[in-house]
Design an enzyme around this catalytic site. Structure first.
Site, PDB file in Angstrom:
ATOM      1  N   HIS A  13       0.876  -1.186   0.000  1.00  0.00           N
ATOM      2  CA  HIS A  13       0.000   0.000   0.000  1.00  0.00           C
ATOM      3  C   HIS A  13       0.903   1.224   0.000  1.00  0.00           C
ATOM      4  O   HIS A  13       1.438   1.618   1.034  1.00  0.00           O
ATOM      5  CB  HIS A  13      -0.913   0.005   1.227  1.00  0.00           C
ATOM      6  CG  HIS A  13      -1.922   1.110   1.203  1.00  0.00           C
ATOM      7  ND1 HIS A  13      -3.270   0.893   1.407  1.00  0.00           N
ATOM      8  CD2 HIS A  13      -1.794   2.452   1.000  1.00  0.00           C
ATOM      9  CE1 HIS A  13      -3.916   2.041   1.325  1.00  0.00           C
ATOM     10  NE2 HIS A  13      -3.026   3.013   1.088  1.00  0.00           N
ATOM     11  N   HIS A  15       1.701   5.240  -1.666  1.00  0.00           N
ATOM     12  CA  HIS A  15       1.392   6.435  -2.475  1.00  0.00           C
ATOM     13  C   HIS A  15       2.723   7.053  -2.895  1.00  0.00           C
ATOM     14  O   HIS A  15       3.522   7.427  -2.023  1.00  0.00           O
ATOM     15  CB  HIS A  15       0.627   7.472  -1.649  1.00  0.00           C
ATOM     16  CG  HIS A  15      -0.693   6.962  -1.133  1.00  0.00           C
ATOM     17  ND1 HIS A  15      -1.880   7.150  -1.799  1.00  0.00           N
ATOM     18  CD2 HIS A  15      -1.005   6.253  -0.031  1.00  0.00           C
ATOM     19  CE1 HIS A  15      -2.871   6.592  -1.117  1.00  0.00           C
ATOM     20  NE2 HIS A  15      -2.364   6.028  -0.042  1.00  0.00           N
ATOM     21  N   ARG A  17       2.563   9.366  -5.653  1.00  0.00           N
ATOM     22  CA  ARG A  17       2.191  10.587  -6.392  1.00  0.00           C
ATOM     23  C   ARG A  17       2.729  10.554  -7.825  1.00  0.00           C
ATOM     24  O   ARG A  17       3.080   9.496  -8.332  1.00  0.00           O
ATOM     25  CB  ARG A  17       2.691  11.861  -5.668  1.00  0.00           C
ATOM     26  CG  ARG A  17       2.491  11.880  -4.166  1.00  0.00           C
ATOM     27  CD  ARG A  17       1.057  11.749  -3.746  1.00  0.00           C
ATOM     28  NE  ARG A  17       0.910  11.986  -2.314  1.00  0.00           N
ATOM     29  CZ  ARG A  17      -0.110  11.545  -1.593  1.00  0.00           C
ATOM     30  NH1 ARG A  17      -1.068  10.831  -2.140  1.00  0.00           N
ATOM     31  NH2 ARG A  17      -0.181  11.825  -0.305  1.00  0.00           N
ATOM     32  N   ASN A  41      -4.849   7.243  -6.265  1.00  0.00           N
ATOM     33  CA  ASN A  41      -5.525   8.517  -5.966  1.00  0.00           C
ATOM     34  C   ASN A  41      -4.660   9.721  -6.317  1.00  0.00           C
ATOM     35  O   ASN A  41      -4.471  10.640  -5.527  1.00  0.00           O
ATOM     36  CB  ASN A  41      -5.964   8.578  -4.488  1.00  0.00           C
ATOM     37  CG  ASN A  41      -4.810   8.559  -3.508  1.00  0.00           C
ATOM     38  OD1 ASN A  41      -3.742   8.037  -3.813  1.00  0.00           O
ATOM     39  ND2 ASN A  41      -4.993   9.136  -2.332  1.00  0.00           N
ATOM     40  N   LYS A  96      -9.143  -0.244  -6.443  1.00  0.00           N
ATOM     41  CA  LYS A  96      -9.169   0.366  -5.110  1.00  0.00           C
ATOM     42  C   LYS A  96     -10.430   1.208  -4.956  1.00  0.00           C
ATOM     43  O   LYS A  96     -10.656   2.162  -5.710  1.00  0.00           O
ATOM     44  CB  LYS A  96      -7.928   1.262  -4.934  1.00  0.00           C
ATOM     45  CG  LYS A  96      -7.921   2.128  -3.674  1.00  0.00           C
ATOM     46  CD  LYS A  96      -7.552   1.346  -2.438  1.00  0.00           C
ATOM     47  CE  LYS A  96      -7.730   2.129  -1.148  1.00  0.00           C
ATOM     48  NZ  LYS A  96      -6.622   2.994  -0.800  1.00  0.00           N
ATOM     49  N   HIS A 135     -10.564   1.374   1.115  1.00  0.00           N
ATOM     50  CA  HIS A 135     -10.359   2.294   2.232  1.00  0.00           C
ATOM     51  C   HIS A 135     -11.662   2.258   3.033  1.00  0.00           C
ATOM     52  O   HIS A 135     -12.624   2.948   2.697  1.00  0.00           O
ATOM     53  CB  HIS A 135     -10.058   3.709   1.737  1.00  0.00           C
ATOM     54  CG  HIS A 135      -9.748   4.653   2.861  1.00  0.00           C
ATOM     55  ND1 HIS A 135      -8.538   5.292   2.997  1.00  0.00           N
ATOM     56  CD2 HIS A 135     -10.491   5.037   3.930  1.00  0.00           C
ATOM     57  CE1 HIS A 135      -8.563   6.030   4.096  1.00  0.00           C
ATOM     58  NE2 HIS A 135      -9.742   5.899   4.684  1.00  0.00           N
ATOM     59  N   HIS A 169      -5.028  -0.743   5.567  1.00  0.00           N
ATOM     60  CA  HIS A 169      -4.550  -0.023   6.757  1.00  0.00           C
ATOM     61  C   HIS A 169      -5.509  -0.129   7.933  1.00  0.00           C
ATOM     62  O   HIS A 169      -6.017   0.881   8.439  1.00  0.00           O
ATOM     63  CB  HIS A 169      -4.241   1.452   6.450  1.00  0.00           C
ATOM     64  CG  HIS A 169      -5.227   2.150   5.554  1.00  0.00           C
ATOM     65  ND1 HIS A 169      -6.560   2.226   5.822  1.00  0.00           N
ATOM     66  CD2 HIS A 169      -5.045   2.804   4.379  1.00  0.00           C
ATOM     67  CE1 HIS A 169      -7.161   2.895   4.860  1.00  0.00           C
ATOM     68  NE2 HIS A 169      -6.256   3.256   3.970  1.00  0.00           N
ATOM     69  N   ASP A 241       1.323   2.609   3.522  1.00  0.00           N
ATOM     70  CA  ASP A 241       0.488   3.801   3.330  1.00  0.00           C
ATOM     71  C   ASP A 241       1.339   5.064   3.415  1.00  0.00           C
ATOM     72  O   ASP A 241       0.859   6.119   3.830  1.00  0.00           O
ATOM     73  CB  ASP A 241      -0.676   3.863   4.323  1.00  0.00           C
ATOM     74  CG  ASP A 241      -1.815   4.748   3.802  1.00  0.00           C
ATOM     75  OD1 ASP A 241      -1.786   5.126   2.616  1.00  0.00           O
ATOM     76  OD2 ASP A 241      -2.722   5.057   4.587  1.00  0.00           O
ATOM     77  N   HIS A 245       3.311  14.502   1.609  1.00  0.00           N
ATOM     78  CA  HIS A 245       2.746  15.817   1.311  1.00  0.00           C
ATOM     79  C   HIS A 245       3.856  16.831   1.579  1.00  0.00           C
ATOM     80  O   HIS A 245       4.659  16.622   2.495  1.00  0.00           O
ATOM     81  CB  HIS A 245       1.570  16.146   2.250  1.00  0.00           C
ATOM     82  CG  HIS A 245       0.362  15.280   2.037  1.00  0.00           C
ATOM     83  ND1 HIS A 245      -0.609  15.564   1.109  1.00  0.00           N
ATOM     84  CD2 HIS A 245      -0.031  14.139   2.633  1.00  0.00           C
ATOM     85  CE1 HIS A 245      -1.556  14.635   1.151  1.00  0.00           C
ATOM     86  NE2 HIS A 245      -1.233  13.755   2.060  1.00  0.00           N
ATOM     87  N   ALA A 257      -3.921  14.995   5.305  1.00  0.00           N
ATOM     88  CA  ALA A 257      -3.756  13.707   5.975  1.00  0.00           C
ATOM     89  C   ALA A 257      -2.759  12.857   5.196  1.00  0.00           C
ATOM     90  O   ALA A 257      -2.839  12.760   3.977  1.00  0.00           O
ATOM     91  CB  ALA A 257      -5.092  12.987   6.053  1.00  0.00           C
TER      92      ALA A 257
END
Ligand code: DOR
Ligand code: ZN
Length: 338
Positions: A13, A15, A17, A41, A96, A135, A169, A241, A245, A257
């Site tokens: 899992h 991210h 970007r 996402n 997802k 999620h 998660h 996860d 950011h 988040a």
């Protein structure tokens, strides 16, 4: 023991970007992991065959010489039919599903996760044997959101008994009973949900870099999750996860988040498993369970960690500042250079 070697670590899992942020963060996964399940996402999300191909290409172009398999995913839409799903089946590992608005970049998600809205697509996925990643949170009160979603998980697990469903998660001890009850339910767990609680986030000065969805829970929840993972539960996979950011977006009156953990997860996991004298159960959590659940054969990689103090940098990134989990703290284990 002063060295530990992990075989073919997987982050199920992740991210990473796109664009500049991707180029800043992908190396922390591609260098030390054999593969990762890349979350869809992005802005806009990954929803077409073309999106999957161009995103995969962008990732592969950014990882230089590392051998790393980016397992791709697409963002669930109720409009996906059997024909479309068949056409992307070999390009993705999961679809997802995000309930609309529950987390970062999920606005285009499902408005109500009920059989009227998602049933046809899930039935097609079940027939094509494409796993569903979820999620699992409602838009309810923040500490109850995962628990409030449990009836939905149960409905889906019952209605589609051959559909492999991954509860992403998991963070709440009330979820565990359901995981045990249905053979088609599986889960990922992050390092941060195993390591920290809401007291770390909110108990002293507010710690925006520990803010994520689902929110970190109580010591009891953390300990129940630890129990499962440290004892080698076969239905649970590691999924960081890791969700970067920019520093200023986290330290803001409207803070994003997401916890950026990719550069420190292996060190943090070895430290946790060693502290509980359960190092022998790290290997299945970090690799074998995922290989069996997803039926994948990732590229082989051996990663060695050595007992040597590692001071976590306060920020990562060259053009974008990103604050990692455990920033400035000392860990007992370091990655040996590969
Ligand atoms: O905290 C989170 N951040 N949770 C998620 O589910 C998404 C993620 C993100 O993309 O930033
Ligand atoms: Zn995520």
């Amino acid at each position: 023991m002063d060295r530990i070697t992990l075989n073919t670590p997987l982050d199920m899992h992740l991210h990473i970007r796109d664009g500049e942020m991707l180029r800043e963060v992908v190396r922390y996964s591609s260098r030390y992991f054999s593969g990762g399940l890349i979350m869809p996402n992005t802005i806009p999300p990954i929803t077409t065959k073309e999106d999957i191909f161009s995103y995969r290409k962008e990732i592969l172009n950014s990882i230089e010489n590392d051998i790393f398999e980016p397992y791709m995913s697409i963002f669930f839409k109720s409009s996906y039919d059997s024909q479309f799903l068949k056409s992307v089946r070999d390009d993705i590992l999961v679809v997802k599903l995000y309930p609309s608005g529950v987390t970062t970049n999920s606005d285009g998600g499902v408005v109500s996760v009920d059989l009227d809205e998602v049933g046809d697509t899930l039935s097609a996925m079940e027939q094509l044997d494409i796993p569903l990643s979820i999620h699992g949170e409602t838009n309810g009160s923040v500490f109850e959101r995962e628990a409030e979603f449990l009836p939905t998980y149960e409905l889906l697990a019952k209605t589609f008994p051959k559909l492999r469903i991954i509860m992403e998660h998991i963070s709440d001890r009330r979820t565990i009973e359901l995981l045990e009850k249905y053979s088609n339910l599986f889960a990922t767990i992050t390092l941060h949900h195993l390591a920290i609680t809401f007291d770390d986030l909110l108990g002293g000065a507010l710690q925006p870099h520990l803010f994520c969805k689902p929110i970190v829970k109580s010591g009891k929840d953390r300990d129940a999750l630890r129990d499962l993972v440290l004892n080698g539960h076969p239905k649970i996979m590691f999924g960081s996860d890791s969700a970067p950011h920019p520093k200023e977006k986290k330290e803001s009156s409207n803070g994003s988040a997401g916890i950026f953990s990719a550069p420190i997860v292996l060190q943090g996991l070895v430290e946790l498993f060693e502290k509980h004298d359960k190092l022998e159960n790290l290997q299945p959590f970090i690799s074998e369970n995922a290989r069996k659940i997803y039926r994948i054969s990732p590229p082989q990689k051996s990663i060695t960690l050595v007992r040597k103090e590692f001071q976590v940098p306060t920020t990562y990134g060259e053009k974008i500042e990103i604050v990692p989990l455990f920033a400035g703290k000392k860990l007992n284990w370091s990655l040996e250079d590969v």
